[in-house]
Motif scaffolding. Structure first.
Motif, PDB file in Angstrom:
ATOM      1  N   UNK A  45     -81.811 -67.611 -25.766  1.00  0.00           N
ATOM      2  CA  UNK A  45     -82.420 -67.674 -24.436  1.00  0.00           C
ATOM      3  C   UNK A  45     -83.895 -67.975 -24.604  1.00  0.00           C
ATOM      4  N   UNK A  46     -84.374 -68.948 -23.828  1.00  0.00           N
ATOM      5  CA  UNK A  46     -85.797 -69.306 -23.889  1.00  0.00           C
ATOM      6  C   UNK A  46     -86.193 -70.033 -22.617  1.00  0.00           C
ATOM      7  N   UNK A  47     -87.464 -70.057 -22.356  1.00  0.00           N
ATOM      8  CA  UNK A  47     -87.989 -70.858 -21.256  1.00  0.00           C
ATOM      9  C   UNK A  47     -89.313 -71.459 -21.697  1.00  0.00           C
ATOM     10  N   UNK A  48     -89.943 -72.186 -20.800  1.00  0.00           N
ATOM     11  CA  UNK A  48     -91.254 -72.764 -21.104  1.00  0.00           C
ATOM     12  C   UNK A  48     -91.980 -73.052 -19.803  1.00  0.00           C
ATOM     13  N   UNK A  49     -93.274 -73.223 -19.927  1.00  0.00           N
ATOM     14  CA  UNK A  49     -94.125 -73.469 -18.768  1.00  0.00           C
ATOM     15  C   UNK A  49     -93.763 -74.760 -18.051  1.00  0.00           C
ATOM     16  N   UNK A  50     -93.324 -75.772 -18.776  1.00  0.00           N
ATOM     17  CA  UNK A  50     -93.057 -77.067 -18.167  1.00  0.00           C
ATOM     18  C   UNK A  50     -91.560 -77.377 -18.106  1.00  0.00           C
ATOM     19  N   UNK A  51     -90.910 -77.545 -19.229  1.00  0.00           N
ATOM     20  CA  UNK A  51     -89.496 -77.903 -19.237  1.00  0.00           C
ATOM     21  C   UNK A  51     -88.594 -76.825 -18.678  1.00  0.00           C
ATOM     22  N   UNK A  52     -88.793 -75.584 -19.099  1.00  0.00           N
ATOM     23  CA  UNK A  52     -87.972 -74.479 -18.589  1.00  0.00           C
ATOM     24  C   UNK A  52     -88.159 -74.293 -17.096  1.00  0.00           C
ATOM     25  N   UNK A  53     -89.393 -74.432 -16.647  1.00  0.00           N
ATOM     26  CA  UNK A  53     -89.688 -74.317 -15.210  1.00  0.00           C
ATOM     27  C   UNK A  53     -88.999 -75.442 -14.432  1.00  0.00           C
ATOM     28  N   UNK A  54     -88.924 -76.629 -15.016  1.00  0.00           N
ATOM     29  CA  UNK A  54     -88.262 -77.751 -14.347  1.00  0.00           C
ATOM     30  C   UNK A  54     -86.760 -77.491 -14.242  1.00  0.00           C
ATOM     31  N   UNK A  55     -86.163 -76.959 -15.289  1.00  0.00           N
ATOM     32  CA  UNK A  55     -84.735 -76.610 -15.251  1.00  0.00           C
ATOM     33  C   UNK A  55     -84.470 -75.612 -14.130  1.00  0.00           C
ATOM     34  N   UNK A  56     -85.262 -74.548 -14.063  1.00  0.00           N
ATOM     35  CA  UNK A  56     -85.018 -73.527 -13.042  1.00  0.00           C
ATOM     36  C   UNK A  56     -85.296 -74.058 -11.638  1.00  0.00           C
ATOM     37  N   UNK A  57     -86.291 -74.914 -11.491  1.00  0.00           N
ATOM     38  CA  UNK A  57     -86.570 -75.521 -10.184  1.00  0.00           C
ATOM     39  C   UNK A  57     -85.361 -76.323  -9.709  1.00  0.00           C
ATOM     40  N   UNK A  58     -84.789 -77.112 -10.591  1.00  0.00           N
ATOM     41  CA  UNK A  58     -83.604 -77.898 -10.220  1.00  0.00           C
ATOM     42  C   UNK A  58     -82.419 -77.005  -9.874  1.00  0.00           C
ATOM     43  N   UNK A  59     -82.208 -75.949 -10.660  1.00  0.00           N
ATOM     44  CA  UNK A  59     -81.088 -75.034 -10.368  1.00  0.00           C
ATOM     45  C   UNK A  59     -81.288 -74.342  -9.035  1.00  0.00           C
ATOM     46  N   UNK A  60     -82.506 -73.874  -8.767  1.00  0.00           N
ATOM     47  CA  UNK A  60     -82.780 -73.170  -7.507  1.00  0.00           C
ATOM     48  C   UNK A  60     -82.607 -74.086  -6.304  1.00  0.00           C
ATOM     49  N   UNK A  61     -83.126 -75.298  -6.398  1.00  0.00           N
ATOM     50  CA  UNK A  61     -83.111 -76.204  -5.249  1.00  0.00           C
ATOM     51  C   UNK A  61     -81.802 -76.960  -5.092  1.00  0.00           C
ATOM     52  N   UNK A  62     -81.119 -77.235  -6.200  1.00  0.00           N
ATOM     53  CA  UNK A  62     -79.917 -78.062  -6.131  1.00  0.00           C
ATOM     54  C   UNK A  62     -78.610 -77.313  -6.191  1.00  0.00           C
ATOM     55  N   UNK A  63     -78.658 -76.091  -6.700  1.00  0.00           N
ATOM     56  CA  UNK A  63     -77.442 -75.284  -6.786  1.00  0.00           C
ATOM     57  C   UNK A  63     -76.341 -75.974  -7.573  1.00  0.00           C
TER      58      UNK A  63
END
Length: 193
Positions: A109-127
């Motif tokens: 499990x990992x995240x990042x300021x840019x790429x990880x944030x982009x992944x979560x933004x897409x998941x939150x907005x696109x479902x």
């Protein structure tokens, strides 16, 4: 979603230039997140080293909760000034650093300021309408070939760097787009990139 009738690369119509430009309601389709300098290549390296999977939490710090439910999990987070993982983390977001840890068969499990944030933004907005892939120059051929000819649109999302456009992410997007369109770049183009 291959090349158009003129045989041109369709990068311009499928590129989202940075995380901040992800639409509030992204349409259904496949979204390739490209954060070339660290996140994408770290994910690729973890999977190449046989990690079971790479989980991207919604927020930094949630890796610890996820690890509590799966003690065999390795978690990645920030780094110290001496390029060591911050307290509590097994590694930090660096493809070269993760080459020295044993992840074979283990969840990560990992995240990042840019790429990880982009992944979560897409998941939150696109479902459930959004399928998220990770891309970079390193796996551009594999991702582009895998997604070519799908019946769903493909968008390429350059993560950017702290809200700014990141040229290296656009290079990755250009390469993925070429393979999506069935127009592989010449070796000299790859070397130039």
């Amino acid at each position: 979603m291959g090349r158009d009738d003129t045989g041109h690369n369709r990068l311009d119509e499928r590129l989202i230039e940075r995380c901040e430009d992800v639409p509030a309601e992204p349409g259904p389709g496949a979204y390739v997140v490209i954060d070339t300098m660290h996140f994408s290549n770290t994910v690729i390296e973890l999977l190449a080293r046989s990690a079971m999977h790479v989980h991207v939490p919604d927020e930094r710090g949630e890796e610890f909760d996820y690890q509590a439910s799966r003690p065999e999990m390795l978690i990645g987070g920030g780094r110290t000034a001496s390029y060591e993982p911050e307290d509590g983390y097994d590694f930090f977001n660096s493809p070269s650093y993760v080459q020295n840890i044993d992840v074979e068969g283990r969840p990560v499990s990992m995240t990042s300021t840019n790429g990880g944030r982009t992944v979560t933004t897409l998941r939150e907005r696109g479902g459930d309408d959004v399928d998220v892939y990770i891309g970079a120059p390193l796996n551009a051929r594999a991702v582009g070939t895998h997604l070519r000819g799908r019946d769903r649109p493909v968008r390429l999302v350059s993560a950017g760097y702290k809200g700014d456009v990141a040229v290296e992410d656009h290079v990755g997007a250009a390469l993925v787009s070429r393979y999506l369109d069935g127009i592989p770049p010449a070796e000299t183009t790859i070397e130039l990139f």
